[in-house]
Scaffold this active site. Structure first.
Site, PDB file in Angstrom:
ATOM      1  CD  GLU A 141      -2.355   1.898   8.405  1.00  0.00           C
ATOM      2  OE1 GLU A 141      -1.418   1.921   7.571  1.00  0.00           O
ATOM      3  OE2 GLU A 141      -3.536   1.889   8.082  1.00  0.00           O
ATOM      4  N   GLY A 142      -1.279   6.695  10.849  1.00  0.00           N
ATOM      5  CA  GLY A 142      -1.672   7.960  11.467  1.00  0.00           C
ATOM      6  C   GLY A 142      -1.113   8.111  12.862  1.00  0.00           C
ATOM      7  CB  THR A 143       1.230  10.627  14.304  1.00  0.00           C
ATOM      8  OG1 THR A 143       0.462  11.801  14.014  1.00  0.00           O
ATOM      9  CG2 THR A 143       2.291  10.432  13.236  1.00  0.00           C
ATOM     10  CD  GLU A 183       2.481  11.758  -3.007  1.00  0.00           C
ATOM     11  OE1 GLU A 183       2.729  12.990  -3.094  1.00  0.00           O
ATOM     12  OE2 GLU A 183       1.663  11.167  -3.714  1.00  0.00           O
ATOM     13  N   GLY A 204       2.469  13.121   4.482  1.00  0.00           N
ATOM     14  CA  GLY A 204       2.453  11.983   5.404  1.00  0.00           C
ATOM     15  C   GLY A 204       1.148  12.011   6.172  1.00  0.00           C
ATOM     16  CB  SER A 205       0.149  13.802   9.249  1.00  0.00           C
ATOM     17  OG  SER A 205       1.148  13.254  10.063  1.00  0.00           O
ATOM     18  CG  PHE A 218      -1.598   1.177   1.664  1.00  0.00           C
ATOM     19  CD1 PHE A 218      -2.905   1.347   1.237  1.00  0.00           C
ATOM     20  CD2 PHE A 218      -1.038   2.168   2.469  1.00  0.00           C
ATOM     21  CE1 PHE A 218      -3.637   2.471   1.603  1.00  0.00           C
ATOM     22  CE2 PHE A 218      -1.760   3.299   2.837  1.00  0.00           C
ATOM     23  CZ  PHE A 218      -3.070   3.441   2.392  1.00  0.00           C
ATOM     24  CB  ALA A 219       2.381   3.306  -2.146  1.00  0.00           C
ATOM     25  CB  ILE A 232      10.577  -4.087  36.188  1.00  0.00           C
ATOM     26  CG1 ILE A 232       9.389  -3.226  36.632  1.00  0.00           C
ATOM     27  CG2 ILE A 232      10.648  -5.383  36.997  1.00  0.00           C
ATOM     28  CD1 ILE A 232       8.017  -3.856  36.389  1.00  0.00           C
TER      29      ILE A 232
HETATM   30  C1  LIG Z   1       7.786   1.614   9.695  1.00  0.00           C
HETATM   31  C2  LIG Z   1       6.849   2.412   8.856  1.00  0.00           C
HETATM   32  C3  LIG Z   1       6.047   1.762   7.912  1.00  0.00           C
HETATM   33  C4  LIG Z   1       5.169   2.513   7.100  1.00  0.00           C
HETATM   34  N1  LIG Z   1       4.437   1.848   6.141  1.00  0.00           N
HETATM   35  C5  LIG Z   1       3.693   2.592   5.290  1.00  0.00           C
HETATM   36  C6  LIG Z   1       3.005   1.953   4.189  1.00  0.00           C
HETATM   37  O1  LIG Z   1       3.052   0.724   4.031  1.00  0.00           O
HETATM   38  N2  LIG Z   1       2.338   2.748   3.313  1.00  0.00           N
HETATM   39  C7  LIG Z   1       2.254   4.105   3.453  1.00  0.00           C
HETATM   40  O2  LIG Z   1       1.615   4.765   2.642  1.00  0.00           O
HETATM   41  N3  LIG Z   1       2.874   4.739   4.504  1.00  0.00           N
HETATM   42  C8  LIG Z   1       3.582   4.007   5.397  1.00  0.00           C
HETATM   43  N4  LIG Z   1       4.238   4.638   6.432  1.00  0.00           N
HETATM   44  C9  LIG Z   1       4.177   6.103   6.538  1.00  0.00           C
HETATM   45  C10 LIG Z   1       3.358   6.607   7.705  1.00  0.00           C
HETATM   46  O3  LIG Z   1       1.993   6.411   7.467  1.00  0.00           O
HETATM   47  C11 LIG Z   1       3.738   8.086   7.895  1.00  0.00           C
HETATM   48  O4  LIG Z   1       5.072   8.114   8.367  1.00  0.00           O
HETATM   49  C12 LIG Z   1       2.812   8.791   8.846  1.00  0.00           C
HETATM   50  O5  LIG Z   1       1.572   8.995   8.255  1.00  0.00           O
HETATM   51  C13 LIG Z   1       3.391  10.151   9.291  1.00  0.00           C
HETATM   52  O6  LIG Z   1       3.759  10.912   8.197  1.00  0.00           O
HETATM   53  P1  LIG Z   1       5.193  11.618   8.143  1.00  0.00           P
HETATM   54  O7  LIG Z   1       6.216  10.598   8.479  1.00  0.00           O
HETATM   55  O8  LIG Z   1       5.318  12.330   6.840  1.00  0.00           O
HETATM   56  O9  LIG Z   1       5.184  12.678   9.315  1.00  0.00           O
HETATM   57  P2  LIG Z   1       4.593  14.160   9.263  1.00  0.00           P
HETATM   58  O10 LIG Z   1       3.228  14.150   8.671  1.00  0.00           O
HETATM   59  O11 LIG Z   1       5.604  15.060   8.634  1.00  0.00           O
HETATM   60  O12 LIG Z   1       4.451  14.481  10.798  1.00  0.00           O
HETATM   61  C14 LIG Z   1       5.576  14.851  11.611  1.00  0.00           C
HETATM   62  C15 LIG Z   1       5.064  15.133  13.017  1.00  0.00           C
HETATM   63  O13 LIG Z   1       4.142  16.241  12.995  1.00  0.00           O
HETATM   64  C16 LIG Z   1       2.891  15.854  13.554  1.00  0.00           C
HETATM   65  N5  LIG Z   1       1.800  16.496  12.808  1.00  0.00           N
HETATM   66  C17 LIG Z   1       1.643  16.511  11.458  1.00  0.00           C
HETATM   67  N6  LIG Z   1       0.513  17.162  11.128  1.00  0.00           N
HETATM   68  C18 LIG Z   1      -0.059  17.579  12.292  1.00  0.00           C
HETATM   69  C19 LIG Z   1      -1.233  18.299  12.615  1.00  0.00           C
HETATM   70  N7  LIG Z   1      -2.075  18.730  11.675  1.00  0.00           N
HETATM   71  N8  LIG Z   1      -1.528  18.516  13.924  1.00  0.00           N
HETATM   72  C20 LIG Z   1      -0.683  18.081  14.909  1.00  0.00           C
HETATM   73  N9  LIG Z   1       0.468  17.384  14.655  1.00  0.00           N
HETATM   74  C21 LIG Z   1       0.768  17.150  13.367  1.00  0.00           C
HETATM   75  C22 LIG Z   1       2.825  14.351  13.412  1.00  0.00           C
HETATM   76  O14 LIG Z   1       1.979  13.786  14.368  1.00  0.00           O
HETATM   77  C23 LIG Z   1       4.286  13.955  13.614  1.00  0.00           C
HETATM   78  O15 LIG Z   1       4.558  13.867  14.989  1.00  0.00           O
HETATM   79  C24 LIG Z   1       5.090   3.918   7.256  1.00  0.00           C
HETATM   80  C25 LIG Z   1       5.881   4.556   8.227  1.00  0.00           C
HETATM   81  C26 LIG Z   1       6.736   3.824   9.015  1.00  0.00           C
HETATM   82  C27 LIG Z   1       7.563   4.543  10.046  1.00  0.00           C
END
Ligand SMILES: Cc1cc2nc3c(=O)[nH]c(=O)nc-3n(C[C@H](O)[C@H](O)[C@H](O)COP(=O)(O)OP(=O)(O)OC[C@H]3O[C@@H](n4cnc5c(N)ncnc54)[C@H](O)[C@@H]3O)c2cc1C
Length: 401
Positions: A384-386, A142, A146-147, A138-139, A358
């Site tokens: 799947e979303g932070t 970019e 991300g978020s 699944f992709a 512990i």
């Molecule tokens: C091990 C791993 C496997 C993954 N597998 C997949 C996959 O199979 N397919 C896929 O599509 N993606 C995958 N991902 C990507 C993952 O879904 C993203 O990393 C995630 O959505 C966060 O996006 P980002 O890394 O660009 O962080 P960012 O969006 O840049 O966020 C950085 C920080 O800012 C915070 N933040 C961002 N926006 C807001 C807001 N509006 N309000 C408050 N805080 C905010 C975030 O919570 C985070 O702490 C994977 C990531 C990892 C680490």
């Protein structure tokens, strides 16, 4: 909510426990030690394929054997609770190896959720074969999206030859070995969410090139990759749901992706619970067998800590099960899925941290393994979303403007 495990599910969990002990954990420890993902040709993957697990889905999030949608068009087929329980048990043994297992993985939910019956049959039935391991991926993510998935910039342009895709995706788990990857793209970035479309890009399609395998802090058993799409032409039939899916005002690619998250977030959250339960068991065993019986104050403090850890695990698991159960009942579960994903990862991280506190350095082997679990569990908060994003979803549901 009454959850009774039927005989078949109990058997599946028991089998997964045996596989976990014999293969998942040792392979995960080896991947962590060597910092290398388990190779595609590892005999264990052949075993997984031969036993029919690719279709039954121990690692996959959706059962692929059944390509029928339920009456209201949702496709959980009563499997969400099963998927949560299997994810929790598998991650107890090793979350990295679990995610590395052949099967549709995160590619399954969008195909099942958005695909036509022909597409579900075409893309999912390959996992019924038993002669070799196969993966899907699944992709969405970019470099600049991300978020905020609404910002995806991979372009899809319709041509006479098919859809032409251009862009870059990152952090796509298992895509480096996948038979096909569900790629989310936009037909026009100015349309925002309404412009989103989901395409199945098949292995070997010209213009689809893996550009990098990420170096991860933990969960080393599976590969997470970046890839480029350069004038990558996919068939019209590879647009998930077909054009009619997107022309309906009530549906969009974005909504398809969101409903996918409602299915996968409880599963990922449960993976955190599984990792943390492993840490809890190590700490409990340490307290029972390695703390001198005459250290009554220390023992009392540890028992209290274990009780708090146990309560957090139970709470987190119940939130995951509630979200999954609602989906199995074909009821809206976006709020509950986000609540589970909001609560379980930090709770799991705190349980792993407390287990490390512990055990300390008194037992070297346990301490080293707990360090691995601490690295593994961190990713649960991101995928799947932070936590911050889940908080926004939950808040939106509580405070409706
Ligand atoms: C091990 C791993 C496997 C993954 N597998 C997949 C996959 O199979 N397919 C896929 O599509 N993606 C995958 N991902 C990507 C993952 O879904 C993203 O990393 C995630 O959505 C966060 O996006 P980002 O890394 O660009 O962080 P960012 O969006 O840049 O966020 C950085 C920080 O800012 C915070 N933040 C961002 N926006 C807001 C807001 N509006 N309000 C408050 N805080 C905010 C975030 O919570 C985070 O702490 C994977 C990531 C990892 C680490």
């Amino acid at each position: 909510m009454l959850i009774e495990l039927n005989k078949e599910l109990k058997k599946s969990i028991e089998l997964l426990r045996e596989i976990g002990k014999e293969y998942l954990r040792p392979l995960g420890i080896e991947a962590d030690r060597s910092s290398q993902a388990i190779p595609v040709d590892h005999p264990f993957y052949n075993l997984v394929a031969q036993t029919g697990f690719m279709a039954r889905g121990i690692g996959s999030t959706f059962e692929s054997g059944n390509s029928e949608k339920s009456t209201n068009g949702r496709s959980n087929n009563g499997n969400s609770v099963r998927n949560v329980l299997m994810a929790e048990e598998g991650s107890y043994w090793d979350r990295g190896t679990l995610v590395s297992l052949p099967g549709p993985g995160l590619g399954g939910p969008p195909v099942m959720q958005m695909g036509t019956s022909q597409q579900r049959e075409r893309f999912m039935s390959i996992f019924k074969q038993r002669d070799k391991p196969l993966w899907a991926a699944f992709a969405m993510t970019e470099p600049e999206a991300g978020s905020d998935v609404a910002k995806i910039n991979t372009r899809a342009i319709k041509s006479e030859k098919g859809w032409i895709l251009n862009g870059e995706k990152m952090f796509s788990s298992n895509s480096s070995r996948a038979e096909w990857v569900v790629v989310f793209a936009t037909i026009d970035p100015n349309l925002g969410r309404r412009g989103h479309r989901a395409f199945v890009v098949e292995k070997g399609t010209p213009g689809f090139d893996i550009s990098r395998i990420e170096q991860k802090m933990g969960i080393k058993a599976y590969e997470t990759a970046s890839f480029k799409l350069a004038d990558c032409v996919v068939d019209f039939d590879n647009l998930l749901g077909g054009e009619s899916y997107y022309s309906s005002t009530s549906k969009s690619g974005f909504e398809g992706a969101m409903s996918t998250f409602n299915a996968t977030r409880p599963i990922v959250a449960a993976m955190g619970v599984g990792i943390a339960r492993a840490a809890y068991d190590i700490a409990k065993e340490f307290v029972l067998n390695e703390v001198p019986k005459n250290s009554s104050l220390r023992l009392r403090r540890y028992r209290e800590k274990l009780q708090v850890m146990q309560a957090k695990l139970t709470h987190a698991k119940l939130l995951c099960l509630r979200a999954a159960w609602l989906l199995d009942c074909n009821k809206p579960n976006g709020f509950e899925a986000s609540m589970a994903k909001l609560y379980a990862p930090p709770a799991s991280l705190s349980v792993v941290t407390e287990a490390s506190n512990i055990v300390g350095l008194e037992n070297k082997d346990k301490s080293i393994y707990l360090q691995k679990l601490a690295r593994d569990v961190k990713a649960i908060d991101i995928v799947e979303g932070t936590q911050q994003i889940q908080r926004r979803v939950v808040a939106r549901n509580i405070i409706v403007n």
